[in-house]
Design an enzyme around this catalytic site. Structure first.
Site, PDB file in Angstrom:
ATOM      1  CD  GLU A 260      -2.766  -1.212   2.501  1.00 34.63           C
ATOM      2  OE1 GLU A 260      -2.649  -0.327   3.361  1.00 34.63           O
ATOM      3  OE2 GLU A 260      -3.587  -2.143   2.587  1.00 34.63           O
ATOM      4  CG  HIS A 283      -5.964  -0.048   4.973  1.00 36.33           C
ATOM      5  ND1 HIS A 283      -4.833  -0.798   5.165  1.00 36.33           N
ATOM      6  CD2 HIS A 283      -6.761  -0.315   6.051  1.00 36.33           C
ATOM      7  CE1 HIS A 283      -4.943  -1.475   6.300  1.00 36.33           C
ATOM      8  NE2 HIS A 283      -6.103  -1.197   6.847  1.00 36.33           N
TER       9      HIS A 283
HETATM   10  P1  NAI Z   1     -10.756 -10.329  15.928  1.00 35.69           P
HETATM   11  O1  NAI Z   1      -9.456 -10.710  16.528  1.00 35.69           O
HETATM   12  O2  NAI Z   1     -11.861  -9.891  16.801  1.00 35.69           O
HETATM   13  O3  NAI Z   1     -11.315 -11.575  15.062  1.00 35.69           O
HETATM   14  C1  NAI Z   1     -10.495 -12.353  14.238  1.00 35.69           C
HETATM   15  C2  NAI Z   1     -11.086 -13.746  14.193  1.00 35.69           C
HETATM   16  O4  NAI Z   1     -10.338 -14.523  13.264  1.00 35.69           O
HETATM   17  C3  NAI Z   1     -11.008 -14.497  15.532  1.00 35.69           C
HETATM   18  O5  NAI Z   1     -12.291 -14.975  15.879  1.00 35.69           O
HETATM   19  C4  NAI Z   1     -10.016 -15.614  15.280  1.00 35.69           C
HETATM   20  O6  NAI Z   1     -10.287 -16.769  16.030  1.00 35.69           O
HETATM   21  C5  NAI Z   1     -10.215 -15.842  13.794  1.00 35.69           C
HETATM   22  N1  NAI Z   1      -9.091 -16.512  13.145  1.00 35.69           N
HETATM   23  C6  NAI Z   1      -7.767 -16.362  13.384  1.00 35.69           C
HETATM   24  N2  NAI Z   1      -7.059 -17.165  12.559  1.00 35.69           N
HETATM   25  C7  NAI Z   1      -7.952 -17.807  11.783  1.00 35.69           C
HETATM   26  C8  NAI Z   1      -7.830 -18.754  10.738  1.00 35.69           C
HETATM   27  N3  NAI Z   1      -6.636 -19.213  10.351  1.00 35.69           N
HETATM   28  N4  NAI Z   1      -8.955 -19.203  10.160  1.00 35.69           N
HETATM   29  C9  NAI Z   1     -10.185 -18.794  10.579  1.00 35.69           C
HETATM   30  N5  NAI Z   1     -10.358 -17.878  11.557  1.00 35.69           N
HETATM   31  C10 NAI Z   1      -9.257 -17.405  12.147  1.00 35.69           C
HETATM   32  O7  NAI Z   1     -10.406  -9.247  14.826  1.00 35.69           O
HETATM   33  P2  NAI Z   1     -11.369  -8.129  14.220  1.00 35.69           P
HETATM   34  O8  NAI Z   1     -11.355  -6.931  15.080  1.00 35.69           O
HETATM   35  O9  NAI Z   1     -12.666  -8.751  13.883  1.00 35.69           O
HETATM   36  O10 NAI Z   1     -10.570  -7.756  12.871  1.00 35.69           O
HETATM   37  C11 NAI Z   1     -10.513  -8.672  11.788  1.00 35.69           C
HETATM   38  C12 NAI Z   1      -9.567  -8.157  10.713  1.00 35.69           C
HETATM   39  O11 NAI Z   1      -9.996  -6.891  10.225  1.00 35.69           O
HETATM   40  C13 NAI Z   1      -8.134  -7.964  11.192  1.00 35.69           C
HETATM   41  O12 NAI Z   1      -7.257  -8.419  10.160  1.00 35.69           O
HETATM   42  C14 NAI Z   1      -7.996  -6.487  11.274  1.00 35.69           C
HETATM   43  O13 NAI Z   1      -6.668  -6.092  11.098  1.00 35.69           O
HETATM   44  C15 NAI Z   1      -8.871  -6.045  10.093  1.00 35.69           C
HETATM   45  N6  NAI Z   1      -9.296  -4.648  10.157  1.00 35.69           N
HETATM   46  C16 NAI Z   1      -9.268  -3.909   9.004  1.00 35.69           C
HETATM   47  C17 NAI Z   1      -9.639  -2.573   9.015  1.00 35.69           C
HETATM   48  C18 NAI Z   1      -9.626  -1.765   7.760  1.00 35.69           C
HETATM   49  O14 NAI Z   1      -9.470  -0.557   7.835  1.00 35.69           O
HETATM   50  N7  NAI Z   1      -9.820  -2.370   6.613  1.00 35.69           N
HETATM   51  C19 NAI Z   1     -10.038  -1.913  10.266  1.00 35.69           C
HETATM   52  C20 NAI Z   1     -10.120  -2.800  11.412  1.00 35.69           C
HETATM   53  C21 NAI Z   1      -9.732  -4.113  11.340  1.00 35.69           C
END
Ligand code: NAI
Length: 402
Positions: A260, A283
């Site tokens: 990015e 993003h």
């Molecule tokens: P979170 O930690 O609450 O949830 C992530 C989930 O993924 C967990 O339930 C975990 O058990 C699961 N997980 C981990 N490894 C896995 C795998 N190999 N297969 C299946 N499930 C798996 O995280 P949250 O807050 O929901 O964020 C999710 C994603 O969104 C993160 O990558 C975060 O960086 C991204 N994000 C992107 C933003 C953007 O601006 N586009 C803003 C905020 C978050």
């Protein structure tokens, strides 16, 4: 000495209220400062608030001798040397849920736009073409949404999608409570095979990096849509481009990329730019004014609670402890110390010797760090806190009185 909270990088003004209520003087900066200026300002900071552009490395902490806690008014804490902070007994707080709803809303909007075939019709209309037809244009009601990662965002999205009448399926490596009628499936492959829209909401880990490659796109239903608004390394962009080229994937929405631009002055280049059936965003999944306000409120409240009564709840680098508000007439000792045998007995001996009555005591440890609090009743002798601070193993010691 005046207690000062220094907020860098134009942190949302809602942060002011809890910090002012905690008796702090505020100093605000609209941007990240050059290193020398940052260090100069940090010299008198009791608390500091940053976003992603201020690098709090070992040198920055060394420049902040009075710093008690650091607030990252964002989600990530990669810009902070967390070990150095922990080694000084400085809790680092962030706002992990502040933008959850914002991402979930963008994902649901993308789902609707893709399933209606809006992106290519919109681009065509801008060019003067009138693609008025219902070809490949669907309601989302009754369609299958496949969520990879049922954490904060995935589960929030599940609730909104269910309310729109979608059938929600999810795959997570951890057991998760299903919201509403959402159903968990046993493997990523199964999810890919049944979903009309597949959306990623997992963190970037060695297990998830590249989890969507050519084989996974091939497993998706012909004509399905793909969304990645999580992390750029999760999907192989060339494989996605090939699946879009062949028409196997009908549309995609991508907010995060393997590479990015570092700033708006750098050009954005992606093999996805040639597709009119793709929504590309820079993003901004979590970038809303509401998210910034929610994060401002959350992180400032955590900083204020730590200053006010020593709560480390929500800290990412030190033991989490919530000792609760301090009762009037009591004093509370807050002690970060090395988690090694003997410290607590030295600590308790010193408190007994003071003659004060210990009304409540708590301890939590994390790795090599311990955090103990003790509520005292009665007169606190002069020099008591200096004595505790000089104990073998003590890292930082503070006394607050109600
Ligand atoms: P979170 O930690 O609450 O949830 C992530 C989930 O993924 C967990 O339930 C975990 O058990 C699961 N997980 C981990 N490894 C896995 C795998 N190999 N297969 C299946 N499930 C798996 O995280 P949250 O807050 O929901 O964020 C999710 C994603 O969104 C993160 O990558 C975060 O960086 C991204 N994000 C992107 C933003 C953007 O601006 N586009 C803003 C905020 C978050």
């Amino acid at each position: 000495m005046t207690k000062t909270a220094i907020l860098f990088e134009n942190i949302h003004p809602v942060a002011d209220k809890p910090l002012l209520a905690a008796g702090l003087t505020l100093e605000r900066h609209g941007a990240a400062l050059p290193v020398s200026e940052l260090h100069e300002r940090l010299a008198h900071a009791t608390l500091a608030g940053i976003r992603s552009r201020t690098k709090m490395n070992a040198e920055a902490f060394a420049a902040a001798p009075h710093l008690l806690a650091l607030g990252c008014f964002c989600i990530g804490t990669n810009q902070v040397d967390l070990d150095t902070a922990a080694g000084r007994g400085i809790p680092v707080f962030n706002g992990p849920f502040g933008n959850t709803r914002s991402v979930a809303e963008l994902t649901i909007a993308s789902t609707i736009m893709l399933m209606r075939g809006i992106p290519h019709r919109s681009v065509a209309a801008m060019r003067g073409e009138w693609r008025k037809n219902a070809e490949h244009s669907h309601e989302v009601r009754g369609k299958k949404l496949g969520i990879v990662g049922y954490g904060n965002i995935g589960s929030q999205l599940s609730v909104i999608a269910s309310a729109l009448g979608m059938h929600v399926y999810y795959y997570d490596i951890e057991p998760k409570l299903a919201h509403g009628n959402a159903r968990s499936v046993g493997s990523l492959d199964e999810l890919l095979e049944i979903s009309d829209v597949v959306t990623l909401h997992v963190p970037d880990t060695p297990q998830t990096r590249g989890m969507m490659g050519a084989a996974q796109f091939a497993r998706m239903k012909p004509g399905a849509h793909f969304i990645n608004q999580a992390r750029g390394g999760l999907a192989d962009i060339d494989a996605l481009a090939a699946a879009l080229d062949s028409g196997h994937i009908r549309g995609a929405a991508v907010d995060v990329f393997p590479k990015e631009p570092a700033s708006k002055n750098e050009a954005f280049v992606s093999p996805l730019q040639k597709f009119e059936n793709v929504i590309l965003t820079p993003h901004i999944g979590g970038s809303t004014l509401e998210a910034q306000a929610a994060i401002g409120d959350d992180v400032a409240a955590k900083l204020a609670r730590f200053l006010d009564h020593g709560s480390t709840k929500g800290a990412v680098n030190v033991p989490e402890l919530e000792p609760g508000p301090l009762e009037a007439g009591r004093c509370r000792v807050l002690s970060f110390h090395r988690n090694a045998p003997g410290f607590l007995s030295r600590f308790n001996d010193a408190m007994s010797a003071s003659g004060a009555n210990i009304a409540a005591q708590r301890l939590q440890t994390l790795g090599e760090l311990g955090y103990a609090t003790a509520d005292l009743e009665g007169e606190i002798p002069a020099g008591f806190i200096d004595h505790l601070a000089a104990l073998d193993g003590a890292i930082s010691t503070r006394l607050i009185c109600g």
